[in-house]
Design a protein around this motif. Structure first.
Motif, short mmCIF file in Angstrom:
data_model
loop_
_atom_site.label_atom_id
_atom_site.label_comp_id
_atom_site.label_asym_id
_atom_site.label_seq_id
_atom_site.Cartn_x
_atom_site.Cartn_y
_atom_site.Cartn_z
N THR A 331 7.54 42.84 18.36
CA THR A 331 6.90 44.14 18.51
C THR A 331 5.44 43.89 18.86
N THR A 338 7.81 50.67 14.24
CA THR A 338 9.08 50.39 14.90
C THR A 338 10.17 49.96 13.93
N THR A 378 11.19 45.47 20.62
CA THR A 378 11.15 46.77 19.95
C THR A 378 9.79 47.40 20.18
#
Length: 611
Positions: A331, A338, A378
């Motif tokens: 991420t 997330t 993500t």
């Protein structure tokens, strides 16, 4: 608009009182409306000092991300209007020139400020206005993790345009000051006496040739080695700091000195996140952006809701990781948002936060995919825009099995134009080797994740902020490539086609109608289930598309392209996707109502269309 606050005529004591009033105002409004809190509280003295020394009516005030610009808004004629912060038709949570001429540029994504400052400095030079205008940039230390910052610093240091950069360091992520000696030297380097001495010394040693210049340079570098600014100095930018970002008098003096130098200067100011609100003071991520809360104890006032799509994603990915040690993930500075934090805690060697570096995130995962791993990138839908080249060049040309898990797809509400996740289908659908699909509820999300974990090509699944729209529909079938699921079948002339969260909206709309409708969960927008669509085209002649995506290049476009390719000419298609316009900030339901996208409004639009 409210009256502007006249900062320039206020005494030091009055300015200190003003800072306290600003913090009280921010705290009261954010506790009611939600918004960014800890960073903007910490930046209060810096912003007051900026307005004391510079003039936002002529000097470009450029705020990075601009979530820390609340004090700027309060000082520039928006004190009373600030009560409407992040509300529909109210004050935006970020800088917005259409809201005030004091807001130089729209900002919502990070690390753009220094590039904007360099561009503004070039324009000022071309206009011959260097004596009356200077760009002033406020950037947080988190934004210094993105490569764009260093691209801009590289050019700035080479071209030497006059510019002030204020680094708001509230995590000490750039470097930690080394004891009392560092503080003494930093204060000395910021003083007018030192700057005059430096200029005079440079002139003096020039008369004694290369040897003297070499010795002087070595002496200065020896001093810099025990200060944290060597990186910036080596790039050709004068460095002052670290300084106390809450010492208003010192900040004003240093900014005045920096302004007088007529060169690029970086002021490194250290601040405390949440300054003035003890519960939020420090480094807790949860106080960066908040919903409404009780000021007395800091407890959230948000009512308990259904399980969020992000929570479902986390649970599903944890389950997959237990059975597949090749799954890894990344991420970009959003581990909590997330839902990747639990993965990073349980599998610290398989999941990473690479800071605000979406491009690096995608390309680094491409190498992991090349080595046989299964990466889950993500990233919020709005932030994947920043890595578009990498998605094409590094993931899709190589046809690598990377999963792009796009959180906050669709309208995200109060963050507004810069954050609405509406473009991902439009910009990803054009890329060869890319597969696009979306779950409609919790069960289908787990099935979509299981499909993604085994899929051997680039793919993207999108899911909304908050919860899916609930619907009493048949249970989701197992995900298969390019297979839609017909949820309601009948002899109606009307077919509702839902994609992702749009399935629930289509179902709710159907309940508002007297007519029967068939309902299809499209599941895959690339590739489409062409056989299913051909079959349905024989029976249903009026198709309506429901999806939280941009209309241009979106789901409806994909269906129209298919019908044109197959020369199916007797189908009418109406898309209830988002029109070709940026979507403003505000409560999601209020925004949907303004766009005529609530189920009862959509039902009226369907009725009008079939008459």
């Amino acid at each position: 608009m409210s009256k502007r606050v006249d900062v320039k005529t206020k005494s030091p004591a009055e300015l200190e009182e003003l800072c306290s009033d600003i913090r009280d105002k921010i705290l009261k409004v954010v506790s009611k409306n939600g918004g960014h809190l800890s960073s903007t509280l910490g930046a209060t003295e810096i912003i007051v000092a900026m307005h004391k020394v510079f003039d936002s009516q002529k000097d470009p005030f450029i705020f990075d991300v601009s979530h820390q610009a609340y004090a700027h808004k309060l000082l520039t004629g928006r004190w009373d209007e600030f009560e409407t912060l992040r509300q529909f038709n109210g004050i935006c949570g970020y800088t917005k020139p259409s809201e005030s001429s004091d807001d130089y540029f729209v900002a919502g994504h990070s690390s753009t400020s220094i590039s904007l400052g360099v561009g503004a400095a070039k324009a000022i030079a071309l206009k011959g206005e260097e004596d009356s205008r200077i760009p002033v940039v406020l950037i947080g230390d988190g934004s210094m993790t993105a490569g764009m910052v260093y691209e801009a610093l590289n050019e700035l240091g080479d071209r030497k345009y006059p510019m002030i950069i204020i680094l708001n360091d509230n995590e000490m992520s750039i470097s930690k000051p080394i004891g009392a000696m560092s503080r003494i030297l930093s204060s000395a380097m910021a003083s007018p006496l030192y700057q005059r001495f430096k200029r005079n010394t440079e002139s003096f040693v020039d008369n004694f040739g290369d040897g003297a210049r070499y010795l002087a340079k070595r002496m200065e570098e020896s001093l810099k080695l025990i200060t944290p600014g060597v990186l910036f100095e080596e790039m050709g930018i004068d460095y002052i700091g670290p300084v106390d970002g809450h010492n208003l008098t010192q900040l004003i003096d240093i900014m005045q000195t920096a302004k007088s130098l007529k060169k690029p200067v970086l002021i490194h100011a250290q601040t405390l996140k949440g300054k003035g609100y003890e519960i939020a003071e420090g480094h807790e991520e949860k106080w960066h952006g908040v919903g409404p809360f009780d000021i007395k104890d800091g407890h959230s006032l948000k009512k308990a809701s259904l399980k969020s799509a992000t929570q479902i994603y986390t649970e599903s990915l944890l389950h997959l990781c237990e059975h597949n040690d090749k799954i890894v993930g990344v991420t970009a500075a959003m581990p909590s948002g997330t839902g990747l934090s639990p993965l990073m805690e349980k599998y610290p060697n398989r999941f990473w936060d690479v800071a605000i570096a979406e491009q690096h995130a995608v390309t680094s995962m491409s190498a992991l995919a090349k080595e046989g791993f299964k990466p889950f990138c993500t990233i919020y839908s709005t932030f994947l825009q920043r890595a578009y080249d990498q998605v094409i060049h590094d993931a899709c040309i190589m046809d690598l099995p990377i999963v792009f898990a796009l959180d906050r797809a669709g309208i995200v509400g109060e963050d507004g134009e810069t954050h609405q996740g509406v473009f991902d289908v439009s910009f990803l659908r054009a890329i060869p080797n890319m597969t696009l699909f979306a779950p409609r509820d919790e069960k289908s999300f787990h099935q979509a994740m299981a499909f993604a974990a085994e899929y051997e090509h680039p793919c993207s699944l999108r899911y909304p902020r908050g919860s899916f729209i609930e619907s009493a529909l048949p249970e989701s079938a197992v995900f298969e490539l390019a297979k839609a699921q017909l949820l309601v079948e009948n002899d109606s002339n009307i077919l509702f086609i839902g994609y992702g969260n749009g399935v629930g909206r289509a179902y709710e709309t159907a309940k508002e109608l007297d007519e029967k409708v068939a309902l299809l969960d499209l599941r895959f927008v690339k590739p489409l289930d062409e056989e299913m669509l051909k079959t349905l085209a024989q029976k249903h002649k009026k198709w309506f598309v429901f999806s939280d995506t941009a209309k241009s290049g979106g789901v409806g476009s994909a269906i129209l392209e298919f019908l044109a390719k197959e020369k199916i000419m007797d189908i009418s298609v109406e898309s209830f996707e988002y029109d070709d316009a940026f979507i403003t900030h505000g409560n999601t339901k209020v925004i949907e109502e303004s766009l005529a996208l609530l189920p009862i409004q959509l039902a009226q639009r369907v009725k009008a269309s079939i008459l």
